[in-house]
Design a protein around this motif. Sequence first.
Motif, PDB file in Angstrom:
ATOM      1  N   PRO A 196      -1.066  -1.341 -11.861  1.00 22.55           N
ATOM      2  CA  PRO A 196      -1.190  -0.687 -13.166  1.00 22.55           C
ATOM      3  C   PRO A 196      -2.605  -0.838 -13.707  1.00 22.55           C
ATOM      4  O   PRO A 196      -3.461  -1.445 -13.075  1.00 22.55           O
ATOM      5  CB  PRO A 196      -0.215  -1.505 -14.016  1.00 22.55           C
ATOM      6  CG  PRO A 196      -0.391  -2.905 -13.481  1.00 22.55           C
ATOM      7  CD  PRO A 196      -0.654  -2.747 -11.991  1.00 22.55           C
ATOM      8  N   THR A 208       0.490  -0.879 -20.943  1.00 22.12           N
ATOM      9  CA  THR A 208       0.517  -0.905 -19.478  1.00 22.12           C
ATOM     10  C   THR A 208       1.826  -0.292 -18.987  1.00 22.12           C
ATOM     11  O   THR A 208       2.547   0.362 -19.754  1.00 22.12           O
ATOM     12  CB  THR A 208       0.337  -2.347 -18.948  1.00 22.12           C
ATOM     13  OG1 THR A 208       0.110  -2.320 -17.538  1.00 22.12           O
ATOM     14  CG2 THR A 208       1.554  -3.205 -19.240  1.00 22.12           C
ATOM     15  N   ASN A 209       2.155  -0.487 -17.700  1.00 23.50           N
ATOM     16  CA  ASN A 209       3.403   0.007 -17.132  1.00 23.50           C
ATOM     17  C   ASN A 209       3.951  -1.008 -16.143  1.00 23.50           C
ATOM     18  O   ASN A 209       3.381  -2.090 -15.978  1.00 23.50           O
ATOM     19  CB  ASN A 209       3.207   1.378 -16.470  1.00 23.50           C
ATOM     20  CG  ASN A 209       2.143   1.341 -15.383  1.00 23.50           C
ATOM     21  OD1 ASN A 209       2.273   0.650 -14.385  1.00 23.50           O
ATOM     22  ND2 ASN A 209       1.065   2.101 -15.599  1.00 23.50           N
ATOM     23  N   TYR A 210       5.047  -0.673 -15.468  1.00 24.59           N
ATOM     24  CA  TYR A 210       5.757  -1.638 -14.626  1.00 24.59           C
ATOM     25  C   TYR A 210       5.242  -1.721 -13.186  1.00 24.59           C
ATOM     26  O   TYR A 210       5.815  -2.428 -12.374  1.00 24.59           O
ATOM     27  CB  TYR A 210       7.254  -1.292 -14.584  1.00 24.59           C
ATOM     28  CG  TYR A 210       7.966  -1.471 -15.903  1.00 24.59           C
ATOM     29  CD1 TYR A 210       8.146  -2.735 -16.447  1.00 24.59           C
ATOM     30  CD2 TYR A 210       8.464  -0.377 -16.603  1.00 24.59           C
ATOM     31  CE1 TYR A 210       8.807  -2.907 -17.651  1.00 24.59           C
ATOM     32  CE2 TYR A 210       9.126  -0.538 -17.805  1.00 24.59           C
ATOM     33  CZ  TYR A 210       9.299  -1.803 -18.324  1.00 24.59           C
ATOM     34  OH  TYR A 210       9.959  -1.973 -19.513  1.00 24.59           O
ATOM     35  N   SER A 211       4.205  -1.001 -12.849  1.00 25.25           N
ATOM     36  CA  SER A 211       3.735  -1.003 -11.457  1.00 25.25           C
ATOM     37  C   SER A 211       3.372  -2.407 -10.981  1.00 25.25           C
ATOM     38  O   SER A 211       2.682  -3.151 -11.677  1.00 25.25           O
ATOM     39  CB  SER A 211       2.512  -0.088 -11.320  1.00 25.25           C
ATOM     40  OG  SER A 211       1.985  -0.158 -10.011  1.00 25.25           O
ATOM     41  N   SER A 212       3.831  -2.757  -9.768  1.00 22.44           N
ATOM     42  CA  SER A 212       3.554  -4.076  -9.192  1.00 22.44           C
ATOM     43  C   SER A 212       2.362  -4.066  -8.245  1.00 22.44           C
ATOM     44  O   SER A 212       1.831  -5.123  -7.903  1.00 22.44           O
ATOM     45  CB  SER A 212       4.783  -4.568  -8.416  1.00 22.44           C
ATOM     46  OG  SER A 212       5.017  -3.727  -7.287  1.00 22.44           O
ATOM     47  N   PHE A 357       9.694   0.439  -9.480  1.00 21.81           N
ATOM     48  CA  PHE A 357       8.552  -0.467  -9.614  1.00 21.81           C
ATOM     49  C   PHE A 357       8.983  -1.912  -9.344  1.00 21.81           C
ATOM     50  O   PHE A 357      10.037  -2.355  -9.800  1.00 21.81           O
ATOM     51  CB  PHE A 357       7.963  -0.381 -11.018  1.00 21.81           C
ATOM     52  CG  PHE A 357       7.225   0.897 -11.300  1.00 21.81           C
ATOM     53  CD1 PHE A 357       6.248   1.357 -10.442  1.00 21.81           C
ATOM     54  CD2 PHE A 357       7.504   1.646 -12.442  1.00 21.81           C
ATOM     55  CE1 PHE A 357       5.555   2.531 -10.705  1.00 21.81           C
ATOM     56  CE2 PHE A 357       6.815   2.810 -12.720  1.00 21.81           C
ATOM     57  CZ  PHE A 357       5.840   3.256 -11.841  1.00 21.81           C
ATOM     58  N   GLY A 358       8.159  -2.627  -8.599  1.00 18.53           N
ATOM     59  CA  GLY A 358       8.413  -4.038  -8.345  1.00 18.53           C
ATOM     60  C   GLY A 358       9.253  -4.331  -7.125  1.00 18.53           C
ATOM     61  O   GLY A 358       9.305  -5.469  -6.667  1.00 18.53           O
TER      62      GLY A 358
END
Length: 401
Positions: A196, A208-212, A357-358
């Motif tokens: 992110p 922000t966002n949930y991107s890992s 995500f994740g």
Amino acid sequence: MLANKKIVLGVTGGIAAYKAIALTSKLSQAGATVQVILTEGAQKFVTPLSFQAISRQPVYLDTFDELDAGKIQHIDLADWADLFIVAPATANLIGKYANGIADDMLSTTLLATTAPVYIAPAMNVDMYQHPAVQDNLALLAKRGTHFIDPNEGYLACGYTGKGRLAEPEEIVAYLQRALSTKRPLAGKKLLVTAGPTQEQIDPVRYLTNYSSGKMGFSIAEAGAQMGAEVTLVAGPVNLPTPKGVNRIDVVSTDDMYQAVIKHYSDQDIVIKSAAVSDYRPAKQANEKIKKQSEQMAIELERTQDILKTLGEQKTTQFLVGFAAETTNVENYGKQKLIDKNLNAIVINDVSKAGIGFGSDDNEVLILVNDGTEIKIDQTSKLAIANQLLTEISRRLEDKEQ
């Protein structure tokens, strides 16, 4: 690369032993002849008959159960192997192999072989991180043993962390790359963005966002293994840098834009898998914003569209974008492929359980601007990265001919 190869597969006593059945099948389908050794512990989880049915070969269980009176089986099997792999490999087996202990069929055969040895560990995360296990792994690596690192995720013990056996398709891909005399991306430059971005509201808050970052890091790892010179531009993530990768850490979308543009002109392949923020606060406070009322409005402005800019400036680069969507996934992806002048786009529905995500897995549809559509069902992100880069390398090779 695996066709006609003679492979000894050692299976030890962990719950991941069931994956070794699928691994035997995939190795056999690739054209290899597979002979399996099961430890006593492995037999508590899987049966010899399963491996025998798939491999069409006898399964070895006991050092002293000589199947052929004219041969010493652990020596004969050790000499027969083109390569030797242990999957899953427990902490016990790793410790025995590192310290030269030979007290069963598997450990005895391992010490007798001169073939390349590949170890795929699988165990509880705390066991894997224990100094004794790490020392044994380091000692074996120094001696030339190859390791197929475990994945992170939910473990059978209920813990979450690094220790889950690599998926069978990942192991097969690793072996194929290791045996390949030509690495398909050798001499190519690959730029990957991952993770992110963070857009500051004030000194203690950000958007922000949930991107890992796991997908982008998998692409970088696979690219380096395929021989590319890899530059990884990573947003704020807590992931180890893949071996052989040049990592550039950034925070905001503008940071990422500046880093990508700086390296863009001399790249052969650019894969933008980062999930950047589309908006940022129009004004960033220098001090923490205090609570003043029940509601607070933040004026937002658009950030730089990195992918669109790359499409506009593209010369010879093979440019790939990602579309993480929740509705009308394919339609949005197709439009993005056109609007941003991409060579290909990877589309995935992040609303689906287990592939959002994740997660360690993904399920994607790859659209190429020549009309090709490649659907990849749910599998590990590293396996998807390998398939994506293989498709790209083929197109680059065709272009050069």
